[in-house]
Design a protein around this motif. Structure first.
Motif, short mmCIF file in Angstrom:
data_model
loop_
_atom_site.label_atom_id
_atom_site.label_comp_id
_atom_site.label_asym_id
_atom_site.label_seq_id
_atom_site.Cartn_x
_atom_site.Cartn_y
_atom_site.Cartn_z
N GLU A 46 -4.19 1.24 4.16
CA GLU A 46 -4.76 2.25 3.16
C GLU A 46 -3.44 2.94 2.37
OE1 GLU A 46 -7.57 5.19 4.54
OE2 GLU A 46 -8.48 3.78 5.45
N LYS A 47 -3.90 3.19 1.13
CA LYS A 47 -2.74 3.87 0.43
C LYS A 47 -1.89 4.68 0.92
CE LYS A 47 -1.40 5.29 -4.28
NZ LYS A 47 -1.64 5.46 -5.80
N ALA A 100 3.41 3.56 -1.76
CA ALA A 100 4.08 4.36 -3.02
C ALA A 100 5.32 4.84 -2.79
CB ALA A 100 2.82 5.16 -3.78
N THR A 156 -9.13 -2.78 -7.96
CA THR A 156 -9.56 -1.48 -6.97
C THR A 156 -10.98 -1.44 -7.38
OG1 THR A 156 -7.36 -0.56 -7.21
CG2 THR A 156 -9.17 0.81 -6.81
N ILE A 164 2.80 1.57 -8.23
CA ILE A 164 2.29 2.78 -7.81
C ILE A 164 3.68 3.53 -7.35
CG2 ILE A 164 0.32 1.73 -6.86
CD1 ILE A 164 1.34 1.50 -4.40
N ASN A 223 0.85 -1.19 -0.04
CA ASN A 223 0.06 -0.09 0.14
C ASN A 223 0.93 1.31 -0.04
OD1 ASN A 223 0.78 -0.81 2.66
ND2 ASN A 223 -0.62 0.98 3.58
N GLY A 227 1.04 4.51 6.59
CA GLY A 227 -0.01 3.43 5.95
C GLY A 227 -0.09 2.36 6.67
#
Length: 631
Positions: A322-323, A205, A615, A560, A203, A318
């Motif tokens: 969550e991202k 990036a 997603t 990502i 998650n 994170g």
């Protein structure tokens, strides 16, 4: 419900264990050695705290980090669990009392540094304890290839002969394959069960951006992601500067570094934890024991020293799954600055010898003396006095700390002393003319009756409490009294303390540890090269680069990170591939390799298409790693 889960719920209020925790707990409860490699945020401490509470006896926890020991002890005590830490600066008679408490007071946890195990009398006392588990935290410190090697860790294996039936649990958040081998060998672990979670944080990036105007870029990032953020900087001055600049741009920000007084640290951290500010600007002193799940962004504005530290600091983002974003901002001058800080200022044996001798001279420690003596220390004052470069000197002292010769604790303090230089009759006259000063002056006179005769050490917070004033008001009155020649007043600020852990032996002391210095210096150079490779490599997924560093070679592109985003296909192409995937999955479930062959598209485009479909919940992954179309 299992007993372990009941304890987790009772003391930590969690309904379930994180991955691998329960397995590790079962292993040590069965009496087997275990090695747990869990990334930052993986909940390592639960792995030894829960089984200890399930068994009779006490857990011996060996850790090199004073701040982390204090933090864990405080957290256990808050839960009404008895725990003690034997940190530096504790006198022998105090340690005897603390060890008595461990032996006779039903304590469950004894935290101590590996250096303490070099004292024969402490070993003798530990032998009398009913130890049910030995946990070695930051186990990578046992390896000369680890990023924080400490020779004292090599002595831990001696405990195996003293406690042959007690399980050992080695824990670390970052270890390469070479370091893992060293840990098992040097700790003498017996057929340990190895638990290793992947270093992948799917998650997060990982972003690397070149930016001439880093403050402008930070502003863009924070506006786009207004959730809680951490900005890591290299020094204390940058903490204050960046925090002030962000405030001037309209962001709510505070700062945190090791030199702040404890009260200010706690206040600033709480502002951020309570989300009264969006951003905390911090040095790497910030993070230990901090578990804030919804951190959206971690930004580094200077190059980190090594990938291990970067991974741990970035991993504070994170934790709610969550991202989140781990952003590293670079500019062309950063490489040179990093080399100057991390490489050119590495001390050699000769410089280490000079600094050690001079520290002993500075604190007036005679040859053969000094063990367990603690002193307030201001690095800048020391360097100005002897005309030494600050950074190289700090690196030398830090190395001495890692070798356990001394303990450097980052703590801000103000040492005040005063003496009244007018008679008591004149003081009464002053009070009659300055009634607003009366409460503070009377509190001083009642607390320090000898303050007329000798210069007296002064506790500002105590007087503030007794006079029901603030510390700032007390200091203002002291400065006023000094100006009016009522008192003689001295104030000295310190930003750290030094504790000498062994007697002064000069050349003999340094020669004993110098063999590790060259290896450590070479390791630091190699580690910085890995950081530069991570930053400059434009043709590989950033997540893959990090995973490869830790030995995970077969990872897929994350889809990502800054590299993957730059390669992202045009939406038109993506739409076509996504439709093709759905058409294929209508007939049967397929693996990513099957889809790759059938769509005849690039791996990157396929990954992006699969991620978008997942997603949007148009497809899902089966337990056998095949993709299926959702109905």
């Amino acid at each position: 419900m299992s007993e372990a889960l009941e304890i987790l719920k009772k003391y930590w209020k969690h309904d379930r264990f994180r991955p691998l925790q329960n397995d590790i707990i079962d292993t040590v409860l069965s009496g087997k050695d275990a090695f747990a490699l869990l990334p930052t945020g993986g909940g390592k401490s639960i792995c030894f705290q829960v089984p200890t509470l399930m068994n009779k006896g006490i857990c011996l926890v060996i850790s090199p980090l004073v701040a982390l020991m204090k933090d864990q002890v405080a957290n256990l005590q808050k839960r009404d669990i008895k725990a003690i830490a034997l940190t530096g600066g504790i006198k022998s008679n105090e340690m005897i009392d603390l060890l008595d408490n461990c032996e006779f007071g039903n304590y469950k946890f004894l935290y101590l540094s590996p250096e303490r195990l070099q004292s024969d009398w402490i070993i003798e006392r530990i032998k009398n304890l009913d130890i049910n588990l030995i946990a070695i935290d930051e186990a990578h410190c046992v390896s000369q290839w680890g990023h924080d090697f400490r020779p004292a860790y090599l002595k831990i294996s001696n405990l195996k002969t003293l406690f042959p039936k007690v399980p050992f649990l080695a824990l670390t958040a970052s270890a390469t394959a070479r370091v893992k081998e060293d840990i098992i060998k040097e700790l003498a672990l017996e057929n340990p069960v190895l638990y290793q979670q992947s270093f992948a944080r799917k998650n997060i990036a990982y972003m690397v951006f070149e930016a001439e105007d880093k403050l402008f870029k930070i502003g863009q990032i924070l506006k786009k992601n207004p959730q809680p953020s951490i900005i890591y900087v290299r020094n204390r001055k940058s903490c204050l500067d960046i925090s002030s600049q962000l405030q001037s741009l309209g962001f709510k920000a505070t700062y945190y570094h090791g030199g702040l007084p404890s009260r200010e640290k706690d206040k600033n951290m709480q502002l951020w934890m309570d989300e009264k500010v969006q951003v905390i600007v911090a040095t790497n002193a910030f993070g230990m024991g901090i578990d804030k799940a919804n951190v959206k962004t971690v930004i580094h504005i200077q190059l980190p020293e090594n990938i291990e530290n970067y991974y741990q600091e970035a991993g504070r983002a994170g934790r709610n799954e969550e991202k989140a974003f781990a952003v590293l901002l670079t500019s062309p001058s950063d490489t040179k600055q990093a080399e100057n800080q991390f490489i050119k200022n590495l001390p050699d044996k000769e410089y280490l010898n000079i600094i050690y001798r001079k520290l002993n001279t500075y604190f007036q420690i005679a040859y053969g003396e000094g063990i367990d003596e603690k002193f307030s220390f201001n690095l800048n004052h020391f360097c100005v006095k002897y005309n030494y470069p600050v950074l190289k000197t700090y690196n030398a002292i830090q190395f001495l700390d890692q070798q356990g010769i001394l303990t450097l604790a980052q703590e801000s303090s103000q040492k005040i002393s005063l003496q009244f230089i007018i008679s008591s009759k004149e003081v009464l006259r002053y009070l009659s003319l300055n009634p607003n000063d009366e409460e503070i002056i009377l509190a001083i006179l009642r607390t320090y009756p000898g303050v007329y005769e000798i210069e007296t050490a002064f506790n500002c917070s105590l007087i503030a409490k007794k006079s029901k004033k603030t510390e700032k008001q007390v200091v203002t009155i002291l400065e006023k009294l000094h100006e009016k020649q009522v008192i003689d007043y001295h104030s000295k600020n310190n930003d750290a303390s030094l504790t000498f852990n062994e007697i002064r032996e000069d050349e003999r002391t340094i020669s004993r540890v110098a063999k590790y210095l060259e290896k450590q210096n070479n390791l630091k150079k190699a580690q910085l090269e890995s950081v530069l490779h991570y930053v400059k490599e434009d043709n590989i997924c950033k997540s893959k680069l990090i995973l490869s560093y830790f030995g995970e070679k077969e990872a897929d592109n994350c889809g990502i990170c800054s590299y993957c985003i730059s390669k992202k296909p045009k939406s038109k192409d993506l739409k076509s591939v996504s439709q093709n995937i759905k058409d294929l999955l209508r007939n049967q479930d397929l693996t990513s390799r099957d889809l790759q062959n059938s769509t005849n598209t690039s791996p990157d485009t396929l990954i992006f298409a699969l991620q978008e479909l997942l997603t949007n919940e148009e497809i899902q992954i089966q337990p056998n790693n095949t993709y299926t179309l959702k109905l």
